[in-house]
Design a protein around this motif. Structure first.
Motif, mmCIF file in Angstrom:
data_model
loop_
_atom_site.group_PDB
_atom_site.id
_atom_site.type_symbol
_atom_site.label_atom_id
_atom_site.label_comp_id
_atom_site.label_asym_id
_atom_site.label_seq_id
_atom_site.Cartn_x
_atom_site.Cartn_y
_atom_site.Cartn_z
ATOM 1 N N ILE A 194 -17.914 77.268 -38.938
ATOM 2 C CA ILE A 194 -17.904 78.296 -37.891
ATOM 3 C C ILE A 194 -18.719 77.836 -36.681
ATOM 4 C CG2 ILE A 194 -18.515 80.684 -37.360
ATOM 5 C CD1 ILE A 194 -18.199 81.277 -40.366
ATOM 6 N N ALA A 195 -19.877 77.222 -36.958
ATOM 7 C CA ALA A 195 -20.759 76.754 -35.882
ATOM 8 C C ALA A 195 -20.332 75.408 -35.323
ATOM 9 C CB ALA A 195 -22.193 76.658 -36.402
ATOM 10 N N ASP A 196 -19.350 74.766 -35.967
ATOM 11 C CA ASP A 196 -18.828 73.459 -35.539
ATOM 12 C C ASP A 196 -19.924 72.403 -35.468
ATOM 13 O OD1 ASP A 196 -16.809 71.695 -34.871
ATOM 14 O OD2 ASP A 196 -17.043 72.003 -32.724
ATOM 15 N N GLY A 197 -20.676 72.301 -36.544
ATOM 16 C CA GLY A 197 -21.699 71.262 -36.600
ATOM 17 C C GLY A 197 -22.676 71.528 -37.727
ATOM 18 N N CYS A 198 -23.070 70.474 -38.426
ATOM 19 C CA CYS A 198 -24.116 70.588 -39.446
ATOM 20 C C CYS A 198 -25.467 70.386 -38.753
ATOM 21 C CB CYS A 198 -23.886 69.565 -40.554
ATOM 22 S SG CYS A 198 -23.793 67.862 -39.950
ATOM 23 N N GLY A 199 -26.486 69.951 -39.481
ATOM 24 C CA GLY A 199 -27.781 69.732 -38.844
ATOM 25 C C GLY A 199 -27.737 68.612 -37.825
ATOM 26 N N SER A 200 -27.221 67.449 -38.237
ATOM 27 C CA SER A 200 -27.132 66.312 -37.315
ATOM 28 C C SER A 200 -26.116 66.594 -36.209
ATOM 29 C CB SER A 200 -26.754 65.040 -38.074
ATOM 30 O OG SER A 200 -25.494 65.188 -38.724
ATOM 31 N N GLY A 201 -25.012 67.290 -36.566
ATOM 32 C CA GLY A 201 -24.011 67.624 -35.560
ATOM 33 C C GLY A 201 -24.551 68.555 -34.493
ATOM 34 N N THR A 202 -25.356 69.533 -34.922
ATOM 35 C CA THR A 202 -25.987 70.435 -33.957
ATOM 36 C C THR A 202 -26.886 69.662 -33.003
ATOM 37 O OG1 THR A 202 -25.928 72.294 -35.520
ATOM 38 C CG2 THR A 202 -27.518 72.429 -33.709
ATOM 39 N N MET B 46 -26.889 79.063 -41.199
ATOM 40 C CA MET B 46 -26.811 77.661 -41.589
ATOM 41 C C MET B 46 -28.209 77.074 -41.751
ATOM 42 S SD MET B 46 -24.521 74.682 -39.796
ATOM 43 C CE MET B 46 -25.296 74.875 -38.188
ATOM 44 N N GLY B 47 -29.114 77.414 -40.835
ATOM 45 C CA GLY B 47 -30.483 76.937 -40.965
ATOM 46 C C GLY B 47 -31.150 77.468 -42.214
ATOM 47 N N TYR B 48 -30.959 78.754 -42.497
ATOM 48 C CA TYR B 48 -31.555 79.374 -43.687
ATOM 49 C C TYR B 48 -31.019 78.722 -44.961
ATOM 50 C CZ TYR B 48 -33.191 83.129 -46.790
ATOM 51 O OH TYR B 48 -33.805 83.846 -47.787
ATOM 52 N N SER B 49 -29.701 78.592 -45.047
ATOM 53 C CA SER B 49 -29.087 78.062 -46.267
ATOM 54 C C SER B 49 -29.388 76.586 -46.478
ATOM 55 C CB SER B 49 -27.572 78.291 -46.230
ATOM 56 O OG SER B 49 -26.988 77.672 -45.096
ATOM 57 N N SER B 50 -29.579 75.837 -45.394
ATOM 58 C CA SER B 50 -29.879 74.410 -45.537
ATOM 59 C C SER B 50 -31.216 74.195 -46.222
ATOM 60 C CB SER B 50 -29.872 73.725 -44.168
ATOM 61 O OG SER B 50 -30.932 74.193 -43.352
ATOM 62 N N ARG B 51 -32.177 75.091 -45.966
ATOM 63 C CA ARG B 51 -33.476 74.970 -46.630
ATOM 64 C C ARG B 51 -33.349 75.288 -48.117
ATOM 65 N NH1 ARG B 51 -36.783 71.673 -45.737
ATOM 66 N NH2 ARG B 51 -35.960 71.254 -47.795
ATOM 67 N N LEU B 52 -32.523 76.304 -48.452
ATOM 68 C CA LEU B 52 -32.318 76.652 -49.857
ATOM 69 C C LEU B 52 -31.624 75.527 -50.607
ATOM 70 C CD1 LEU B 52 -31.111 80.382 -49.681
ATOM 71 C CD2 LEU B 52 -33.436 79.459 -49.614
ATOM 72 N N ALA B 53 -30.760 74.783 -49.904
ATOM 73 C CA ALA B 53 -29.980 73.714 -50.529
ATOM 74 C C ALA B 53 -30.691 72.366 -50.492
ATOM 75 C CB ALA B 53 -28.628 73.594 -49.835
ATOM 76 N N PHE B 54 -31.929 72.325 -49.988
ATOM 77 C CA PHE B 54 -32.721 71.090 -49.910
ATOM 78 C C PHE B 54 -32.032 70.033 -49.057
ATOM 79 C CE2 PHE B 54 -33.691 73.321 -53.800
ATOM 80 C CZ PHE B 54 -35.055 73.483 -53.687
ATOM 81 N N GLY B 55 -31.485 70.506 -47.936
ATOM 82 C CA GLY B 55 -30.921 69.570 -46.986
ATOM 83 C C GLY B 55 -29.531 69.957 -46.537
ATOM 84 N N CYS B 56 -29.070 69.285 -45.493
ATOM 85 C CA CYS B 56 -27.731 69.495 -44.955
ATOM 86 C C CYS B 56 -26.868 68.307 -45.343
ATOM 87 C CB CYS B 56 -27.812 69.663 -43.438
ATOM 88 S SG CYS B 56 -28.569 68.241 -42.601
ATOM 89 N N ASN B 57 -25.832 68.018 -44.568
ATOM 90 C CA ASN B 57 -24.992 66.852 -44.850
ATOM 91 C C ASN B 57 -25.797 65.562 -44.823
ATOM 92 O OD1 ASN B 57 -23.367 69.048 -43.489
ATOM 93 N ND2 ASN B 57 -21.719 67.747 -44.266
ATOM 94 N N VAL B 58 -26.882 65.540 -44.077
ATOM 95 C CA VAL B 58 -27.733 64.352 -44.024
ATOM 96 C C VAL B 58 -28.728 64.347 -45.179
ATOM 97 C CG1 VAL B 58 -29.570 63.205 -42.714
ATOM 98 C CG2 VAL B 58 -27.501 63.953 -41.560
ATOM 99 N N GLY B 59 -29.605 65.345 -45.226
ATOM 100 C CA GLY B 59 -30.679 65.329 -46.210
ATOM 101 C C GLY B 59 -30.219 65.454 -47.638
#
Length: 382
Positions: free
Chosen positions: A133-141, A333-346
């Protein structure tokens, strides 16, 4: 080519002026990076100065190759074009081949380990949904913000706020159920972990090829995915060697928001399980320039800015509802990335390439979320 144009002289002037104009726009970026590099080298440490350059390299590779993790997944689902996913598989294989032996031979380096937990399952699923929806993960953002894409620029602070709130609530999520992290290098050694990882990646490539009808082939892949994978693997490996930890994005975002909340008196780290941890508490007290993830994130922005003058902005105007949906997705996306211990990169890139089992759990959960996120994106015309 100019001789084919009626006003040949004018066309020639325009063609010559474009590169010089781009270099004129890049000059302030280059001077700023050089100044920050020199200051870090003189006042902070050689490690942080080098990591700044690593971040610039990562940002340059992401932006110049348009190496989008989010886009790669979406084009596979919508167009049955596996090029982007194949590029990510190449990146993972190359980086694992460098990282796993490094972890085995240099005890000061650490894998991107994450616990197998309820928070991992929920966070990865929601992240995969929201990144489409946001058209980007952590690195993409980060790199799209550096390219000047308005939505991603606006999402960046919301992503940071969401990541911070996710860290504040993380202990409660872990209480729902969590197992200890599993590191394949520690369990099987570098050789066994690398062999298992390459076999698993090969099976994924076979499955993707069978579903899309396009088998993996170096010859048929667009060049940008191949050289982008190679460049990212090299810079990510340098990050592990210099910093002693794998490439990450999310932690830096959360730290920025945590420092802001603390400075405003809105947050007391001493009463939070995550931020009262000695390592995190120390980073809260230090300058951001001492944080490994923050300095590479700054570098990624600079690297993307360097590419921006010759990369046309492909963003289209959004309606009010589209803005609201995109911004909300960025925060979640920011909230869930912390729960998942990283995004597509981490979680995915660094997790899998350093032998963390949680990376292999993250991918299918995030992909399931992506399938829904693509439908939501289509529904609202994003």
């Amino acid at each position: 080519m100019n001789t084919l144009v009626t006003s040949g002289g004018a066309a020639r002037v325009d063609n010559d002026a474009a590169p010089s104009s781009a270099w004129a726009q890049r000059l302030p970026i280059a001077l700023a990076v050089l100044a920050l590099f020199g200051w870090l080298l003189w006042s902070v440490s050689a490690r942080q100065a080098l990591l700044l350059l690593v971040g610039v390299g990562l940002g340059w590779a992401l932006a110049a190759a348009r190496f989008g993790f989010t886009t790669g997944w979406r084009t596979l689902v919508e167009r049955r074009d596996p090029s982007g996913v194949y590029g990510q598989i190449v990146l993972l294989a190359l980086l694992a081949a460098i990282s796993m032996p490094m972890l085995a031979h240099f005890p000061e380096t650490h894998a991107a380990l994450g616990p197998l937990s309820v928070s991992l399952l929920a966070g990865a699923f929601v992240f995969g949904l929201c990144m489409q929806i946001a058209d980007g993960c952590g690195s993409g953002t980060l790199y799209k913000a550096g390219l000047g894409v308005p939505l991603n620029m606006a999402i960046l602070p919301l992503f940071a706020l969401g990541s911070f709130l996710g860290s504040v609530h993380l202990n409660g999520w872990l209480a729902l159920g969590a197992l200890e992290p599993v590191g394949l290098v520690q369990q099987w050694g570098a050789g066994g972990a690398l062999a298992g990882t390459l076999i698993a990646l090969g099976l994924v490539a076979v499955g993707v090829g069978a579903w899309s009808g396009q088998r993996f082939s170096f010859r048929s892949m667009p060049r940008r995915w191949l050289w982008g994978a190679l460049a990212l693997a090299l810079f990510a490996a340098l990050n592990l060697f210099i910093a002693g930890q794998p490439w990450g994005v999310v932690y830096g975002f959360g730290l920025w928001a945590a420092k802001a909340a603390t400075a405003l008196g809105a947050f007391d780290a001493a009463h939070n399980a995550f931020w009262s941890d000695p390592g995190h508490a120390q980073r809260l007290q230090q300058t951001l320039l001492l944080d490994v993830t923050s300095i590479t994130n700054i570098g990624i922005l600079a690297g993307a800015l360097w590419v921006a003058p010759r990369r046309p902005q492909d963003a289209r105007p959004l309606t009010g509802p589209q803005w609201l949906i995109g911004l909300a997705a960025g925060f979640i996306m920011g909230y869930s990335s912390r729960l998942a211990f990283g995004c597509n990169v981490g979680a995915m890139v660094s997790g899998i390439s350093t032998g963390s089992l949680h990376g292999w759990v993250w991918v299918p959960m995030a992909f399931l979320g992506t399938l829904i996120g693509i439908r939501v994106r289509r529904r609202f015309g994003l």
